[in-house]
Design an enzyme around this catalytic site. Structure first.
Site, short mmCIF file in Angstrom:
data_model
loop_
_atom_site.label_atom_id
_atom_site.label_comp_id
_atom_site.label_asym_id
_atom_site.label_seq_id
_atom_site.Cartn_x
_atom_site.Cartn_y
_atom_site.Cartn_z
N ASP A 34 0.83 -1.21 0.00
CA ASP A 34 0.00 0.00 0.00
C ASP A 34 0.86 1.26 0.00
O ASP A 34 1.99 1.24 0.49
CB ASP A 34 -0.90 -0.03 1.26
CG ASP A 34 -2.04 0.97 1.15
OD1 ASP A 34 -2.31 1.48 0.04
OD2 ASP A 34 -2.67 1.25 2.19
N HIS A 51 3.02 3.09 -8.85
CA HIS A 51 2.85 1.67 -9.18
C HIS A 51 4.09 1.16 -9.93
O HIS A 51 4.56 0.06 -9.71
CB HIS A 51 1.61 1.46 -10.05
CG HIS A 51 0.33 1.90 -9.38
ND1 HIS A 51 0.04 1.59 -8.07
CD2 HIS A 51 -0.74 2.62 -9.83
CE1 HIS A 51 -1.15 2.11 -7.75
NE2 HIS A 51 -1.63 2.74 -8.79
N LEU A 145 10.24 -21.02 -4.26
CA LEU A 145 9.21 -20.13 -3.70
C LEU A 145 7.91 -20.21 -4.52
O LEU A 145 7.94 -20.15 -5.74
CB LEU A 145 9.74 -18.69 -3.76
CG LEU A 145 8.75 -17.59 -3.39
CD1 LEU A 145 8.56 -17.53 -1.88
CD2 LEU A 145 9.22 -16.23 -3.91
C1 FPP Z 1 -1.88 0.19 -3.39
O1 FPP Z 1 -1.40 1.51 -3.39
C2 FPP Z 1 -1.30 -0.59 -4.47
C3 FPP Z 1 -2.01 -1.12 -5.51
C4 FPP Z 1 -3.46 -0.93 -5.65
C5 FPP Z 1 -1.35 -1.84 -6.60
C6 FPP Z 1 -0.15 -2.68 -6.27
C7 FPP Z 1 0.57 -2.94 -7.52
C8 FPP Z 1 1.90 -2.92 -7.68
C9 FPP Z 1 2.88 -2.74 -6.61
C10 FPP Z 1 2.46 -3.04 -9.05
C11 FPP Z 1 2.76 -4.33 -9.67
C12 FPP Z 1 2.51 -5.58 -8.93
C13 FPP Z 1 3.00 -6.76 -9.33
C14 FPP Z 1 2.68 -7.98 -8.55
C15 FPP Z 1 3.84 -6.91 -10.50
P1 FPP Z 1 -2.43 2.72 -3.53
O2 FPP Z 1 -2.46 3.12 -4.97
O3 FPP Z 1 -3.74 2.32 -2.96
O4 FPP Z 1 -1.74 3.82 -2.66
P2 FPP Z 1 -2.47 4.99 -1.86
O5 FPP Z 1 -3.23 4.34 -0.74
O6 FPP Z 1 -1.29 5.81 -1.38
O7 FPP Z 1 -3.33 5.73 -2.83
#
Ligand code: FPP
Length: 280
Positions: A34, A51, A145
């Protein structure tokens, strides 16, 4: 490239030795990644940049988890609720997932990683579904893994789905209601191939499970760090594992029933603490 031949610093080697010496490397780690959006906004970047950089954290953590001997790593990459985000952000995330699988597949396979997924995968764009299937088929027999990507996933959705399937089996006479145990139910969950998580890590300081592995995490240790996911790298992962190594897991019993868990490894733990404090 083989991850076993990666050169690491003396300090990092000591951390790994101490962690492994404790004999308390969690078998299954789940991560709620997050804070991507906040990381980007703090830097006046578009949210999607968070991201993109977050994918680098994924690369680092997957490699280190595998090197340390974590057997199962489950990443909450896209929740069912995330479909409500702006279309452009969803599109970006989907293309990021597809390119992660495309770019990393050979290296993951060479390092014996087995890729699996949980979630409503048929809701994903065709390209992602295709790459996911290719990655899962290719790595199916790997014994390193197990990397599980939670995609279009929600724990309530999985629990309800399981209740529906179990009810159908009751109606067909395959299962009688009085024989339903936790174990029977567990077998209907999409996560039935996974052991229960030992440790759930959540970045960005939020103290919630957000619909992630709710049934499965009943006895998981929870570790919350203020670090935002794009800045969460191997040292942060070591810190989380060191914190886990200190925990006493009682599973409802008393300390004396469990007997010693932590004090036996006091030497390794104090080495760990010493190194980690010196590094931060
Ligand atoms: C939450 O941060 C994160 C996500 C919704 C997406 C997670 C995805 C990745 C890390 C990219 C790729 C993943 C893989 C497995 C290749 P948020 O956008 O909700 O953050 P915020 O709460 O600060 O808005």
């Amino acid at each position: 490239m083989s991850w076993t031949s990666e050169r690491i610093s003396h300090d990092e080697k000591s951390i790994r030795n101490a962690l492994q010496g404790c004999g308390r490397i969690p078998r299954h780690v789940g991560i709620i990644m997050d804070g991507n959006g906040r990381w980007a906004e703090d830097r006046k970047f578009p949210r999607v940049e968070g991201h993109r950089v977050g994918m680098e954290s994924v690369r680092d953590v997957v490699k280190v988890a595998s090197q340390l001997g974590v057997r199962y790593l489950t990443l909450y990459a896209f929740s069912l609720e995330n479909w409500k985000r702006p279309v452009m952000e969803v599109r970006f995330l989907m293309s990021l997932l597809e390119s992660y699988l495309r770019q990393e597949i050979d290296e993951l396979h060479a390092n014996k990683v087995r890729i699996r997924s949980i979630g409503k995968v048929n809701a994903l764009p065709r390209g992602v579904q295709h790459m996911l299937k290719r990655a899962m088929d290719l790595t199916e027999h790997n014994d390193g893994l197990t990397l599980t990507l939670a995609l279009s996933y929600g724990s309530r959705w999985d629990i309800l789905r399981s209740v529906q399937m179990l009810s159908l089996d009751v109606r067909r006479g395959k299962v009688s209601p009085e024989d339903i145990t936790e174990e029977t139910f567990r077998n209907y969950l999409q996560t039935s191939f996974l052991p229960e998580p030992d440790l759930i890590i959540r970045t960005s300081g939020e103290m919630r499970l957000s619909n992630f592995l709710m049934w499965e995490s009943a006895y998981a240790e929870i570790y919350v760090t203020q670090r935002l996911w794009p800045e969460f790298r191997r040292m942060d992962f070591y810190k989380a594992l060191a914190d886990y190594a200190r925990r006493e897991r009682r599973f409802g019993c008393t300390s004396s029933q469990i007997g010693e868990q932590v004090s036996e490894h006091a030497d390794h733990l104090s080495t760990l603490e010493h190194i980690l404090n010196a590094l931060h």
